[in-house]
Scaffold this motif. Structure first.
Motif, mmCIF file in Angstrom:
data_model
loop_
_atom_site.group_PDB
_atom_site.id
_atom_site.type_symbol
_atom_site.label_atom_id
_atom_site.label_comp_id
_atom_site.label_asym_id
_atom_site.label_seq_id
_atom_site.Cartn_x
_atom_site.Cartn_y
_atom_site.Cartn_z
ATOM 1 N N ASP A 49 2.420 2.621 15.431
ATOM 2 C CA ASP A 49 2.161 2.338 14.209
ATOM 3 C C ASP A 49 1.281 3.540 13.595
ATOM 4 N N LEU A 50 0.382 4.212 14.425
ATOM 5 C CA LEU A 50 -0.256 5.051 13.922
ATOM 6 C C LEU A 50 0.478 6.217 13.282
ATOM 7 N N VAL A 51 1.568 6.637 14.068
ATOM 8 C CA VAL A 51 2.557 7.710 13.408
ATOM 9 C C VAL A 51 2.880 7.320 11.944
ATOM 10 N N GLY A 52 3.581 6.146 11.943
ATOM 11 C CA GLY A 52 4.029 5.526 10.648
ATOM 12 C C GLY A 52 2.707 5.538 9.522
ATOM 13 N N ILE A 53 1.708 5.184 9.870
ATOM 14 C CA ILE A 53 0.546 5.027 8.894
ATOM 15 C C ILE A 53 0.295 6.554 8.367
ATOM 16 N N VAL A 54 0.334 7.660 9.029
ATOM 17 C CA VAL A 54 0.115 8.673 8.543
ATOM 18 C C VAL A 54 1.558 9.294 7.765
ATOM 19 N N SER A 55 2.326 9.190 8.642
ATOM 20 C CA SER A 55 3.685 10.014 7.997
ATOM 21 C C SER A 55 4.185 9.514 6.770
ATOM 22 N N GLN A 56 4.172 8.174 6.472
ATOM 23 C CA GLN A 56 4.621 7.662 5.399
ATOM 24 C C GLN A 56 4.114 8.037 3.954
ATOM 25 N N HIS A 57 3.197 8.775 4.165
ATOM 26 C CA HIS A 57 2.417 9.548 2.858
ATOM 27 C C HIS A 57 3.531 10.715 2.644
ATOM 28 N N ILE A 58 3.932 11.315 3.912
ATOM 29 C CA ILE A 58 4.571 12.890 3.694
ATOM 30 C C ILE A 58 6.050 12.650 3.747
ATOM 31 N N PHE A 59 6.627 11.465 4.233
ATOM 32 C CA PHE A 59 7.993 11.428 4.334
ATOM 33 C C PHE A 59 8.568 9.983 3.644
ATOM 34 N N GLU A 60 9.665 10.070 3.006
ATOM 35 C CA GLU A 60 10.031 8.788 2.704
ATOM 36 C C GLU A 60 11.629 8.655 3.243
ATOM 37 N N THR A 61 11.740 7.241 2.839
ATOM 38 C CA THR A 61 13.043 6.615 3.451
ATOM 39 C C THR A 61 13.918 5.919 2.150
ATOM 40 N N LEU A 62 15.112 5.709 2.303
ATOM 41 C CA LEU A 62 15.976 5.114 1.260
ATOM 42 C C LEU A 62 15.376 4.099 0.652
ATOM 43 N N TYR A 63 14.824 3.382 1.453
ATOM 44 C CA TYR A 63 14.516 1.883 0.989
ATOM 45 C C TYR A 63 12.932 1.610 1.823
ATOM 46 N N THR A 64 12.247 0.825 1.033
ATOM 47 C CA THR A 64 10.932 0.160 1.560
ATOM 48 C C THR A 64 10.841 -1.152 1.457
ATOM 49 N N PHE A 65 9.882 -1.859 1.585
ATOM 50 C CA PHE A 65 9.606 -3.192 1.303
ATOM 51 C C PHE A 65 8.583 -3.599 0.210
ATOM 52 N N ASP A 66 8.829 -4.646 -0.541
ATOM 53 C CA ASP A 66 8.116 -5.126 -1.836
ATOM 54 C C ASP A 66 6.975 -5.864 -1.078
ATOM 55 N N LYS A 67 6.352 -6.538 -1.730
ATOM 56 C CA LYS A 67 5.210 -7.583 -1.597
ATOM 57 C C LYS A 67 5.683 -8.869 -0.494
ATOM 58 N N TRP A 499 0.349 -1.639 7.691
ATOM 59 C CA TRP A 499 0.368 -0.038 7.946
ATOM 60 C C TRP A 499 -0.329 0.587 6.531
ATOM 61 N N PRO A 500 -1.552 0.811 6.327
ATOM 62 C CA PRO A 500 -2.242 0.866 5.179
ATOM 63 C C PRO A 500 -1.719 2.384 4.584
ATOM 64 N N TYR A 501 -1.661 2.179 3.147
ATOM 65 C CA TYR A 501 -1.284 3.250 2.358
ATOM 66 C C TYR A 501 -2.308 3.546 1.311
ATOM 67 N N PHE A 502 -2.193 4.979 0.781
ATOM 68 C CA PHE A 502 -3.274 5.428 0.116
ATOM 69 C C PHE A 502 -2.900 6.228 -1.155
ATOM 70 N N TRP A 503 -1.514 6.113 -1.386
ATOM 71 C CA TRP A 503 -1.037 6.411 -2.699
ATOM 72 C C TRP A 503 -1.432 5.261 -3.850
ATOM 73 N N ASN A 504 -1.824 5.243 -4.748
ATOM 74 C CA ASN A 504 -2.171 4.337 -5.905
ATOM 75 C C ASN A 504 -3.751 4.243 -5.540
ATOM 76 N N ALA A 505 -4.467 4.642 -4.434
ATOM 77 C CA ALA A 505 -5.839 4.611 -4.268
ATOM 78 C C ALA A 505 -6.692 5.487 -4.857
ATOM 79 N N SER A 506 -7.928 5.424 -5.064
ATOM 80 C CA SER A 506 -8.687 6.347 -5.861
ATOM 81 C C SER A 506 -10.188 6.095 -5.427
ATOM 82 N N ILE A 507 -11.028 7.048 -5.482
ATOM 83 C CA ILE A 507 -12.452 7.055 -5.105
ATOM 84 C C ILE A 507 -13.264 7.022 -6.606
ATOM 85 N N LYS A 508 -14.086 5.886 -6.610
ATOM 86 C CA LYS A 508 -15.063 5.787 -7.847
ATOM 87 C C LYS A 508 -16.143 6.836 -7.657
ATOM 88 N N LYS A 509 -16.406 7.368 -8.749
ATOM 89 C CA LYS A 509 -17.354 8.517 -8.606
ATOM 90 C C LYS A 509 -18.750 8.062 -9.181
#
Length: 509
Positions: A49-67, A499-509
């Motif tokens: 899982d650790l590999v997927g958590i990091v690498s999903q930000h770099i690489f993409e697949t043809l499909y993914t999963f919705d909510k 598998w936490p993801y951080f696109w769409n995430a932001s830091i409040k300043k």
């Protein structure tokens, strides 16, 4: 699968990020504490899982999963067109997608990548047995031809674990040497045991539509995402309480109240998350003997292991079935008399039938997932009571994932899995996965399940698969558990996810 039931899965926490449509700030660095150093950044080459958590930000697949855990397009323009006989999948690609090296994605890249997937990835190898051809029809169209209908195909193409990522056709080396994907972030630097630094890819072309689970739009608010290995679970807890990181993954559940009381962070709970599992080396060594595998199961107290690992039933449940009641896959087939046995006398009889002569039973575990280690300690004592000689090997997670690939080095390894929307995604179902479960009964049950496209019939066929699992004991489910992480109160746009993801995430300043 029924959407009404899917709404109750771990997907209840995988909230559509459309609710986070308020203005989010750009810039800054998201610092993520992980359980350790990933063994690779090639998600084809690992089921960790650790590999997927990091690498999903770099690489993409043809499909993914919705909510709702339904496949949704990512690099593909739409779900595939499937022929009436279920043997041909025609996939249209999105136009204008660029790799991190500036080249355009086209069908040749997809064909080369899927061919690599069928050779490198355990789930790709599993799928390869049904694939007769992968070809480029035109620059933005790919056709996959099958020898027999294979219902899990789209889910396998969507999964970020042993993943069918798309790489440039000229960068298909094994092992991977160029970490070039199409994702919203690109690899800038990796310092072993220090950090993995990802930076925004400015030429990224996002899917359209509102954010929906892992699908939909992928914003790049943060300048960087930095993944930092923090192997010690107590250190991760202190880091969460103090707010040292923006996100801290995989905390011991007993730290819930401490995190809840923090002024800097807040708990992120997935309920139910998944199941701890003891994978048995059913293809090699002493555990190739079925009576010995049954002796291991008969020895164990799931109740004591789960209590040691999670403390209170607020965080775990005893359940033999491979899916909990929220899933349409739920069945009790094969479970009667085969769970939470803790009968040393019965185990001893099975050991005698197996011809066991006191050889060390090698158990691989890691303290980076503290609950794995606690279960291993309890299991070792019950196994000794039954007459086993136990060799408990405690290693870091990266070493464990390397050792389990060599069937001569272990008899049991301890891991866990989220509850997955498609049973064919369960890693141990593949004959190529560590453990090498490969028997005529497995083939008959699993092949029938995978070939059936009718959802109601597949539910009944899954019961047959589960029955064979309990008869042949290639792995042992310990129970159901909730997962705890923590996020900074200044981190916006993060939806709880396995598998936490951080696109769409932001830091409040």
């Amino acid at each position: 699968m029924k959407s009404t039931k899917l709404a109750l899965l771990i997907g209840t926490a995988l909230v559509a990020s459309a609710t986070l449509a308020f203005a989010q700030e750009k810039g800054g660095v998201i610092n993520v504490a992980t359980v350790g150093e990933p063994p690779t950044l090639d998600p084809m080459a690992s089921t960790a899982d650790l590999v997927g958590i990091v690498s999903q930000h770099i690489f993409e697949t043809l499909y993914t999963f919705d909510k709702d855990w339904k496949p949704t397009p990512l690099l593909a323009a739409a779900l595939p067109e499937i022929s009436a006989d279920g043997k041909t999948y025609t996939i249209k690609l999105r136009s204008g997608v660029k790799f991190h090296d500036g080249t355009d994605l086209d069908s040749k890249d997809v064909v080369a990548s899927l061919e690599r997937w069928t050779k490198v990835a355990s789930r790709g190898k599993q799928t390869a047995t049904t694939i007769s051809g992968i070809e480029a029809i035109d620059p933005l169209t790919v056709k996959i031809s099958l020898t027999t209908p294979y219902a899990p195909l789209v889910s396998l193409l969507a999964f970020n674990n042993s993943a069918a990522i798309v790489l440039p056709s000229e960068k298909q080396a094994e092992p991977m040497t160029d970490f070039v994907g199409t994702g919203p972030y690109q690899l800038k630097e990796r310092k072993a045991d220090q950090y993995i630094q990802l930076t925004r890819y400015d030429a990224y072309k996002s899917p359209e539509g509102e954010a929906n689970g892992y699908g939909g739009v992928r914003h790049q608010y943060a300048d960087e995402i930095r993944f930092v290995p923090v192997p010690d679970p107590n250190t991760r807890v202190e880091a969460a309480v103090s707010g040292q990181y923006d996100y801290v993954d995989s905390l011991p559940v007993e730290s819930f109240e401490r995190v809840k009381g923090s002024s800097a962070s807040e708990p992120v709970m997935l309920q139910p998350f998944g199941w701890p599992v003891f994978v048995l080396n059913s293809g090699n060594g002493m555990t190739k003997n079925l009576d010995l595998r049954k002796a291991i199961r008969a020895s164990l107290s799931m109740e004591d292991m789960m209590a040691a690992a999670f403390g209170t039933t607020d965080f775990y449940a005893l359940d033999a079935a491979l899916y909990p009641s929220q899933f349409t896959w739920r069945t009790d087939a094969g479970t009667e008399g085969a769970y939470n046995i803790a009968d040393a006398e019965k185990a001893g009889e099975l050991l005698k039938a197996a011809g066991y002569k006191g050889e060390p039973l090698r158990i691989l575990t890691s303290r980076q997932y503290e609950f794995h280690y606690k279960m291993a300690q309890v299991a070792a004592e019950y196994l000794k009571l039954a007459g086993f000689t136990v060799d408990l090997q405690v290693v870091d997670w990266a070493t464990l994932t390397q050792r389990r690939a060599d069937p001569t080095l272990w008899d049991i390894y301890i891991t866990h899995s989220p509850f997955l929307p498609e049973p064919a995604l369960i890693g141990m179902m593949s004959t190529k996965a560590p453990g090498n479960w490969d028997t005529p009964a497995r083939a008959k049950a699993v092949d029938a399940f995978n070939a059936e496209s009718d959802s109601a019939k597949r539910v009944a066929l899954w019961a047959d698969v589960q029955k064979v699992i309990f008869e042949e004991v290639p792995f042992i489910k310990i129970g159901d558990f909730n997962a705890l992480s923590a996020k900074s109160k200044s981190l916006d746009g993060v939806s709880p996810a396995p598998w936490p993801y951080f696109w769409n995430a932001s830091i409040k300043k």
